[in-house]
Every structure is written in C-alpha cells, then in structure tokens.
Design a protein around this motif. Sequence first.
Motif, mmCIF file in Angstrom:
data_model
loop_
_atom_site.group_PDB
_atom_site.id
_atom_site.type_symbol
_atom_site.label_atom_id
_atom_site.label_comp_id
_atom_site.label_asym_id
_atom_site.label_seq_id
_atom_site.Cartn_x
_atom_site.Cartn_y
_atom_site.Cartn_z
ATOM 1 N N TYR A 13 -16.309 -3.011 -4.165
ATOM 2 C CA TYR A 13 -17.595 -3.620 -4.525
ATOM 3 C C TYR A 13 -17.514 -3.836 -6.029
ATOM 4 N N ALA A 40 -17.565 8.645 1.283
ATOM 5 C CA ALA A 40 -16.113 8.588 1.514
ATOM 6 C C ALA A 40 -15.628 7.188 1.872
ATOM 7 N N LYS A 42 -16.987 5.580 5.055
ATOM 8 C CA LYS A 42 -17.143 5.382 6.504
ATOM 9 C C LYS A 42 -17.914 4.104 6.821
ATOM 10 N N THR A 44 -18.491 1.602 4.885
ATOM 11 C CA THR A 44 -17.758 0.439 4.371
ATOM 12 C C THR A 44 -16.717 -0.016 5.405
HETATM 13 P P1 ADP Z 1 -19.992 6.730 3.601
HETATM 14 O O1 ADP Z 1 -20.425 5.813 4.696
HETATM 15 O O2 ADP Z 1 -18.754 7.504 3.953
HETATM 16 O O3 ADP Z 1 -21.090 7.624 3.121
HETATM 17 P P2 ADP Z 1 -19.841 4.326 1.983
HETATM 18 O O4 ADP Z 1 -18.908 3.445 2.725
HETATM 19 O O5 ADP Z 1 -21.302 4.057 2.128
HETATM 20 O O6 ADP Z 1 -19.527 5.858 2.345
HETATM 21 O O7 ADP Z 1 -19.481 4.275 0.437
HETATM 22 C C1 ADP Z 1 -18.154 4.297 -0.075
HETATM 23 C C2 ADP Z 1 -18.192 4.019 -1.577
HETATM 24 O O8 ADP Z 1 -18.600 2.677 -1.796
HETATM 25 C C3 ADP Z 1 -19.190 4.885 -2.331
HETATM 26 O O9 ADP Z 1 -18.626 5.186 -3.591
HETATM 27 C C4 ADP Z 1 -20.392 3.991 -2.481
HETATM 28 O O10 ADP Z 1 -21.113 4.303 -3.636
HETATM 29 C C5 ADP Z 1 -19.761 2.620 -2.600
HETATM 30 N N1 ADP Z 1 -20.661 1.574 -2.048
HETATM 31 C C6 ADP Z 1 -21.105 1.464 -0.779
HETATM 32 N N2 ADP Z 1 -21.880 0.371 -0.622
HETATM 33 C C7 ADP Z 1 -21.934 -0.234 -1.827
HETATM 34 C C8 ADP Z 1 -22.570 -1.420 -2.326
HETATM 35 N N3 ADP Z 1 -23.315 -2.199 -1.540
HETATM 36 N N4 ADP Z 1 -22.392 -1.719 -3.640
HETATM 37 C C9 ADP Z 1 -21.628 -0.927 -4.443
HETATM 38 N N5 ADP Z 1 -20.991 0.175 -4.044
HETATM 39 C C10 ADP Z 1 -21.143 0.541 -2.756
#
Ligand code: ADP
Length: 296
Positions: A13, A40, A42, A44
């Motif tokens: 991102y 982590a 997930k 994403t």
């Molecule tokens: P989980 O589902 O395992 O909790 P995420 O996939 O939501 O993890 O997040 C993985 C990483 O990507 C984290 O560091 C989060 O802050 C970042 N992240 C997730 N969504 C966004 C977004 N829309 N914009 C910027 N960073 C993001």
Amino acid sequence: MSVIVLEKLTKYYGKTRGIEDLTFDVKEGEIFGFIGPNGAGKSTTIRTLLSLIRPTSGKATIFGMDIVKDAPEIAKNVGYLPSEVFYYDNMKVKELLNYSASFYKKDCSKRIKELSEVMDLDLDRKIEDLSFGNKKKVGIVQGLLHEPKLILLDEPTSGLDPLMQKKFFDLLEEENKKGATVLFSSHILGEVQKLCHRVAIIKDGRIIRLDNIENLRGETYKRFNIETEDKLYNGLLDLPGVDDVLKDEKSASFLYKGDINLVMKELSGLKLKNILIEEPSLEEVFMHYYEKGDES
Ligand code: ADP
C-alpha cells in the motif's frame, strides 16, 4: 489438484508492506487455516485473491484462472465473508439475502432458509436492529447461499458466541464434506487446530510456517495459572517447554508447549488451591517460541 495457487504474491500500500512473496497453494477439498497476529497480512491476502485490491507483483490463480483477469468468472463460485460486514441498515435480513442471491444464476431460496435455521437467524428482522454477532451471521449466510466451491472467510468467528462458533464450524465441515474447499483466517491458534487440515502462519507479511495439522497438533500451547497451598517446588517450572514464568512463593503463571501429560503429572504432585488453563494469544506464542526460532 490445487484450487488456489499463489506465486510470490506481493501487495504494497504505497510504501507500506501488506504481504510479500507469498507462495503456497490450497488443495481441492482442503480446510486451510491462515493464521497470524493482527496486521500480519491476512485480510490483504484474501482481498487480493478476490481482486478487491490489485497485487503489486507476483501472481495467483483460483480454479486455474488468473485472479485479476478472470475475477468475474472466479467470483461465481467463491463465497466470501469479510472481517467486517457493512450493510444497508433499513433493509430486512431476507431482503438483503434475496438481493445477494440475485447475483447468481440459480435459485438460492431453499439454501437461505436452511442456513438461517442452522445459524438461528431471524429473516424478518431489520439489519439495523441486529447485534454485531447477528450481523456476522447474515454475512455467513450471504457467503454460503450460492453453495460456492471455494469459501474464503476472514476472521469468521470474532463476535460469535461459543455455541454459535461450534454451529458455524459444523456448517463449514458439512460444506467441506460436500466438496467445498475452505480457507479461513484467524488469530487464534487453537481455533484453527480444531478444524483445519493444513495451516499457514503469516507474520509481518510473510509465511513463516506451513504445515499439516498432525505436526502442529503436537504443539499444544497453553498458559497455566496456578495457586498452591504449599510452597512451589521447581520440578514443574523446570520442565522443557515451560516459558515466560511469573512466580512467587505459592503461585505461578507460565506458558507451556509440549505433551500436556507431562505437566499434569507434575501438577498432580502439588496441593493446588486454584488452576486456570488458557489458550495463549498468538502474540504470546510468537514472542516465546517462534521468535526464538524454536519450531521443534
Ligand atoms: P491482518 O488481516 O492480518 O490483520 P492486514 O492485511 O489488514 O492484516 O494488514 C497488513 C498490513 O497492511 C498492516 O501493516 C496494515 O497496516 C497494512 N494495511 C492494510 N490495509 C491497508 C490500507 N488500506 N492502506 C494502508 N495500509 C494498509
């Protein structure tokens, strides 16, 4: 045959890493657990697979089709439960579910009825009157009503009470027996250990472990909290697999990884006043076992 194949799938991102170089596959008929602490990667991963967001690099296929190019075709046979569900509040549950069903070229009404009965969901209630747990149930029915071949669930059990969780797991197992492949994410290790055939552990955007459940099941992680009548002796706390010990004369709290019988044997030699055995958080498990590289 593999239903999902990821090859170095990467999503940034901007400068923030979401996931990096994920390479693994999910086989047809598998219940695959995807676990890792918050942040982590997930969601994403799941959102990239569904083409809700675009990969930065790498590729993935579902049913042998490209997740970006063939997304509409793939979607016909995929059920998805997002981690947070948002709905038009002033619709009734059945109106929303019928609306969702209208996207598929089949009659889903019988399945909607069956699923709502299993999940104990009132179809005539307005969405805005539902609790978080009940909204989650709407999401579950919505994800399953078209009898998808692949079910992707993002933290499906958060917000469900234990009884509902059990019903939901039974439901997933039933769908799986009928042939559906399931991938679901969680941050609770014990939860995926109950249901999954294989588990991938993700941390800081990378897979740090992928194993079948027989191997992971040998690794029972528990937190013990004990209070004793007499002074604690050290035999218990010196057991291999005991970590993160907090103790005073007549009480102790520790993490344990390994054969539960060995701990029980030591405990039976103590005069206990109280005991609490808990599922540790994944963060605790990571901090005391994985980060030391102790994966044996
Ligand atoms: P989980 O589902 O395992 O909790 P995420 O996939 O939501 O993890 O997040 C993985 C990483 O990507 C984290 O560091 C989060 O802050 C970042 N992240 C997730 N969504 C966004 C977004 N829309 N914009 C910027 N960073 C993001």
